[in-house]
Design an enzyme around this catalytic site. Sequence first.
Site, PDB file in Angstrom:
ATOM      1  N   GLU A 135      -5.838 -10.864  -1.227  1.00 15.78           N
ATOM      2  CA  GLU A 135      -6.599 -10.705   0.029  1.00 15.78           C
ATOM      3  C   GLU A 135      -8.094 -10.718  -0.243  1.00 15.78           C
ATOM      4  O   GLU A 135      -8.856  -9.931   0.332  1.00 15.78           O
ATOM      5  CB  GLU A 135      -6.216  -9.381   0.723  1.00 15.78           C
ATOM      6  N   GLU A 153       0.808  -1.237   0.000  1.00 11.51           N
ATOM      7  CA  GLU A 153       0.000   0.000   0.000  1.00 11.51           C
ATOM      8  C   GLU A 153       0.836   1.280   0.000  1.00 11.51           C
ATOM      9  O   GLU A 153       0.530   2.230   0.729  1.00 11.51           O
ATOM     10  CB  GLU A 153      -0.969  -0.011   1.194  1.00 11.51           C
ATOM     11  N   ASN A 210       2.237  -5.128  -3.180  1.00 17.05           N
ATOM     12  CA  ASN A 210       0.839  -5.463  -2.895  1.00 17.05           C
ATOM     13  C   ASN A 210       0.046  -4.186  -2.614  1.00 17.05           C
ATOM     14  O   ASN A 210       0.514  -3.299  -1.896  1.00 17.05           O
ATOM     15  CB  ASN A 210       0.818  -6.371  -1.647  1.00 17.05           C
ATOM     16  N   HIS A 265     -10.332  -6.597  -1.888  1.00 16.76           N
ATOM     17  CA  HIS A 265     -11.378  -6.422  -0.855  1.00 16.76           C
ATOM     18  C   HIS A 265     -12.516  -5.676  -1.554  1.00 16.76           C
ATOM     19  O   HIS A 265     -12.473  -4.447  -1.695  1.00 16.76           O
ATOM     20  CB  HIS A 265     -10.854  -5.582   0.316  1.00 16.76           C
ATOM     21  N   ASP A 324     -11.926 -10.786  -0.382  1.00 11.70           N
ATOM     22  CA  ASP A 324     -13.189 -11.007   0.319  1.00 11.70           C
ATOM     23  C   ASP A 324     -14.237 -10.164  -0.397  1.00 11.70           C
ATOM     24  O   ASP A 324     -13.901  -9.210  -1.089  1.00 11.70           O
ATOM     25  CB  ASP A 324     -13.123 -10.721   1.832  1.00 11.70           C
TER      26      ASP A 324
HETATM   27  C1  XIL Z   1      -5.736  -6.415   8.419  1.00 13.47           C
HETATM   28  C2  XIL Z   1      -6.121  -7.588   9.269  1.00 13.47           C
HETATM   29  O1  XIL Z   1      -7.114  -8.336   8.634  1.00 13.47           O
HETATM   30  C3  XIL Z   1      -6.622  -7.100  10.602  1.00 13.47           C
HETATM   31  O2  XIL Z   1      -6.898  -8.195  11.451  1.00 13.47           O
HETATM   32  C4  XIL Z   1      -5.602  -6.181  11.228  1.00 13.47           C
HETATM   33  O3  XIL Z   1      -6.089  -5.638  12.394  1.00 13.47           O
HETATM   34  C5  XIL Z   1      -5.225  -5.067  10.281  1.00 13.47           C
HETATM   35  O4  XIL Z   1      -4.785  -5.626   9.065  1.00 13.47           O
HETATM   36  N1  XIL Z   1      -4.818  -4.692   3.718  1.00 13.47           N
HETATM   37  C6  XIL Z   1      -3.773  -5.494   4.110  1.00 13.47           C
HETATM   38  C7  XIL Z   1      -3.930  -6.379   5.272  1.00 13.47           C
HETATM   39  O5  XIL Z   1      -2.742  -5.549   3.426  1.00 13.47           O
HETATM   40  O6  XIL Z   1      -2.726  -6.606   5.952  1.00 13.47           O
HETATM   41  C8  XIL Z   1      -4.989  -5.890   6.225  1.00 13.47           C
HETATM   42  O7  XIL Z   1      -5.180  -6.880   7.230  1.00 13.47           O
HETATM   43  C9  XIL Z   1      -6.262  -5.582   5.491  1.00 13.47           C
HETATM   44  C10 XIL Z   1      -6.037  -4.522   4.442  1.00 13.47           C
END
Ligand code: XIL
Length: 337
Positions: free
Chosen positions: A254, A146, A188, A224, A256
């Site tokens: 990641e 990020e 990422n 996401h 969802d």
């Molecule tokens: C999130 C986890 O899911 C949480 O449990 C934690 O508190 C914060 O991080 N992008 C990412 C992940 O790259 O590492 C994040 O994960 C969600 C957003």
Amino acid sequence: MAQPSPSSTPTAGPPASELDPLRDAAANAGRWVGAAVQSGLLAGEPEYADTVARHFNYVTAEWEMKMDPIARVQGQYDFAGADAIVAFAEAHGMKVKGHALLWHGATPAWVGDLAPAEARRVAEAYIRTVVSRYRGRVAAWDVVNEAVAEDGSGLRDTVFLRKLGPDYVAEAFRLARGADPQALLIYNDYGGEGSGVKSDRIYELVRDLRARRVPIDGVGLQMHIEAGGYPQPDEMAANVRRLVELGLVVNVSEMDVRIRNVPGTQSARLDAQRRTYRDVVAACIAQPRCHAVTFWGFTDRYSWVDGFFGPDDPLLFDEAYRAKPAFFGVQDALLGR
Ligand code: XIL
């Protein structure tokens, strides 16, 4: 982090333990299928651990391989959670993705107090120490997470940019390669899955790194997302294609899929979610260099979405480890259906 989700959507799907393993379907397609996991649940909840072992051939730490948990106390390293996840993966024939070396969202507070030269020494030592500890055992690292600004205007204003300057991204990749020459090194991010300003900026960042011979191997598309929304599958396919044309691999890192704002009945929402999972995973399978798909959890019992976006049911299994329609959407895509 390990609190059961407040929302509950019982579905009548078969239990995870009775379904054909997703990892077999993925292996037949030559891909890695993964989930983000927590070591406490692997150790403490048999259904959780059994579902991971049965369905996935790739795991990522949801939290425990970030800098904040590993380096919470200045001058000390704590690898307990990370070691437990790597050991679980090895015991079950799974690969591991390390996530993530530099991420502003999980940096211990003390880093913010360091003078620039000291911050540089700390960041270098951190990357070398962590990557070499898992050398040969972690298949891929998210090296920088990020780093692009929300609006795509340039690099995000983070502690790393302020203290190390804009070349910190390239430097992190070089250090990681030095510490483990075999691991795939990945940039990422989110919001760069389909088309748009941020997606273009991520593309330009990694194109520039490639042009400068910085050792980057791939891009992770977090994914996401909301059912039926961004990214459209054709835009994702075009974006993946341009990244692959730079000589990179791509992974969905990641995934969802939120459904609370989808209109209609819960059954309509779950169907829309199934289609979204199918379409995204199919777009990956259609591109040979999209080598992996990782979900950000796997049971609606434990998802960061509930805390971050509001109560939802974003994953493949319900709170009781029964398959949702989403599971079959992923299975269809992996099987080429
Ligand atoms: C999130 C986890 O899911 C949480 O449990 C934690 O508190 C914060 O991080 N992008 C990412 C992940 O790259 O590492 C994040 O994960 C969600 C957003």
